[in-house]
Write a protein that holds these residues in place. Structure first.
Motif, PDB file in Angstrom:
ATOM      1  N   VAL A  78      22.417  38.374  97.218  1.00  0.00           N
ATOM      2  CA  VAL A  78      21.882  39.690  96.879  1.00  0.00           C
ATOM      3  C   VAL A  78      22.328  40.736  97.901  1.00  0.00           C
ATOM      4  CG1 VAL A  78      19.747  41.021  96.630  1.00  0.00           C
ATOM      5  CG2 VAL A  78      19.920  38.728  95.623  1.00  0.00           C
ATOM      6  N   THR A  79      22.282  40.381  99.182  1.00  0.00           N
ATOM      7  CA  THR A  79      22.631  41.334 100.236  1.00  0.00           C
ATOM      8  C   THR A  79      24.128  41.607 100.275  1.00  0.00           C
ATOM      9  OG1 THR A  79      20.767  40.511 101.536  1.00  0.00           O
ATOM     10  CG2 THR A  79      22.388  41.842 102.684  1.00  0.00           C
TER      11      THR A  79
ATOM     12  N   ARG B 214      16.600  35.324  91.174  1.00  0.00           N
ATOM     13  CA  ARG B 214      16.795  36.498  92.033  1.00  0.00           C
ATOM     14  C   ARG B 214      18.182  37.116  91.822  1.00  0.00           C
ATOM     15  NH1 ARG B 214      12.382  36.100  91.602  1.00  0.00           N
ATOM     16  NH2 ARG B 214      10.770  35.561  93.129  1.00  0.00           N
ATOM     17  N   VAL B 215      19.172  36.282  91.566  1.00  0.00           N
ATOM     18  CA  VAL B 215      20.515  36.787  91.274  1.00  0.00           C
ATOM     19  C   VAL B 215      20.508  37.597  89.977  1.00  0.00           C
ATOM     20  CG1 VAL B 215      22.822  36.050  90.550  1.00  0.00           C
ATOM     21  CG2 VAL B 215      21.773  35.039  92.584  1.00  0.00           C
TER      22      VAL B 215
ATOM     23  N   GLU C 248      17.897  39.152  88.656  1.00  0.00           N
ATOM     24  CA  GLU C 248      17.142  40.390  88.892  1.00  0.00           C
ATOM     25  C   GLU C 248      17.996  41.437  89.587  1.00  0.00           C
ATOM     26  OE1 GLU C 248      13.799  39.117  91.136  1.00  0.00           O
ATOM     27  OE2 GLU C 248      12.879  38.024  89.465  1.00  0.00           O
ATOM     28  N   ALA C 249      18.912  40.982  90.442  1.00  0.00           N
ATOM     29  CA  ALA C 249      19.782  41.905  91.175  1.00  0.00           C
ATOM     30  C   ALA C 249      21.000  42.326  90.351  1.00  0.00           C
ATOM     31  CB  ALA C 249      20.242  41.267  92.483  1.00  0.00           C
TER      32      ALA C 249
ATOM     33  N   LEU D 242      23.480  40.395  89.478  1.00  0.00           N
ATOM     34  CA  LEU D 242      24.670  39.765  90.033  1.00  0.00           C
ATOM     35  C   LEU D 242      25.035  38.459  89.326  1.00  0.00           C
ATOM     36  CD1 LEU D 242      23.861  40.323  93.819  1.00  0.00           C
ATOM     37  CD2 LEU D 242      25.614  41.490  92.478  1.00  0.00           C
TER      38      LEU D 242
ATOM     39  N   ALA E 180      25.435  43.486  97.140  1.00  0.00           N
ATOM     40  CA  ALA E 180      25.179  44.927  97.136  1.00  0.00           C
ATOM     41  C   ALA E 180      26.145  45.665  98.049  1.00  0.00           C
ATOM     42  CB  ALA E 180      23.735  45.195  97.564  1.00  0.00           C
TER      43      ALA E 180
ATOM     44  N   ARG F 238      19.201  35.477  99.254  1.00  0.00           N
ATOM     45  CA  ARG F 238      19.436  36.701 100.013  1.00  0.00           C
ATOM     46  C   ARG F 238      20.885  36.848 100.433  1.00  0.00           C
ATOM     47  NH1 ARG F 238      16.700  40.387  98.543  1.00  0.00           N
ATOM     48  NH2 ARG F 238      17.528  41.565 100.314  1.00  0.00           N
TER      49      ARG F 238
END
Length: 236
Positions: free
Chosen positions: A66-67, A93-94, A96-97, A99, A70, A63
């Motif tokens: 990701v946060t 997760r990175v 998917e974002a 990044l 963005a 997070r």
């Protein structure tokens, strides 16, 4: 950083798999803490520029990355974690974002990074209370300080207070699990797992002392939730 590697063994594939759900129950305001962390960094570093951010203990839902990624498209991230299952979840997760092109994934500890590499900011979220004893806590903070430019901000977040010293907060913590559907036995099991091997700093004053002893200036608390606190301090 043997203590960091030892603590990472708690986060096996089973615990990594449930992390994203369980962490949001255990920490009321999980997403808000990460959002405010990104905002605090942007308040110091400025918006619209470039920056190299070191994310220590990045495993889990990533997070922090990701946060902040963005919010600031010019920032790049180095994600470090000694737990391979947790780091794999973060890497997913990175990706998917979108990044992954701005994120370097490093299995291991902060000490595995070159000592002459410098970052514009760092985060250490949800890590310190898993390290046993003040020596291990000082070690990771010193390693972060060694890799930050003078004046660079550090976001530090985690549990403070010895759990047994705050019985009301501990009871409220159990009630939060009950709020999310856990029965009495499950509540006790959840709390037992959270407490397993955890050694939080004894107080906010203890957090400030650890920072002062490892090369950081006065800290600013910007988030609090039961046992959890989040602070920003600058590298001296």
């Amino acid at each position: 950083m043997a203590a960091a590697a030892d603590s990472a063994r708690k986060f096996d594939p089973a615990r990594a798999g449930e992390y994203e759900v369980q962490s949001r129950i255990a920490l009321a305001g999980y997403d808000a803490c990460h959002e405010l962390s990104a905002c605090m960094l942007a308040a110091v570093l400025g918006s619209g520029g470039t920056a190299e951010i070191l994310v220590a203990g990045a495993g889990g839902g990533a997070r922090e990355i990701v946060t902040a990624g963005a919010l600031e498209p010019g920032w790049r991230f180095t994600a470090v974690d000694p737990s391979q299952p947790m780091l794999a979840l973060a890497a997913a997760r990175v990706r998917e974002a979108g990044l992954d092109g701005r994120t370097e994934i490093v299995p291991g500890t902060v000490d595995d990074l070159p000592r002459d590499r410098r970052f514009d900011a760092a985060t250490l979220i949800g890590v310190l209370h898993h390290l046993p004893g003040d020596d291990a806590k000082r070690a990771i903070l010193r390693s972060l300080a060694d890799r930050l430019t003078p004046g660079a901000p550090l976001i530090l977040a985690g549990n403070r207070f010895a759990y047994a010293s705050r019985p009301l907060l501990l009871e409220a913590w159990g009630q939060r699990w009950r709020m999310h559907g856990a029965g009495p036995e499950e509540v006790q099991a959840k709390l037992g797992r959270i407490l397993q091997g955890a050694d939080p700093p004894a107080s906010e004053e203890a957090v400030a002392a650890l920072l002062a002893e490892t090369g950081f200036g006065p800290s600013t608390c910007f988030f609090s939730s039961l046992f959890w606190g989040a602070w920003m301090a600058r590298r001296l």
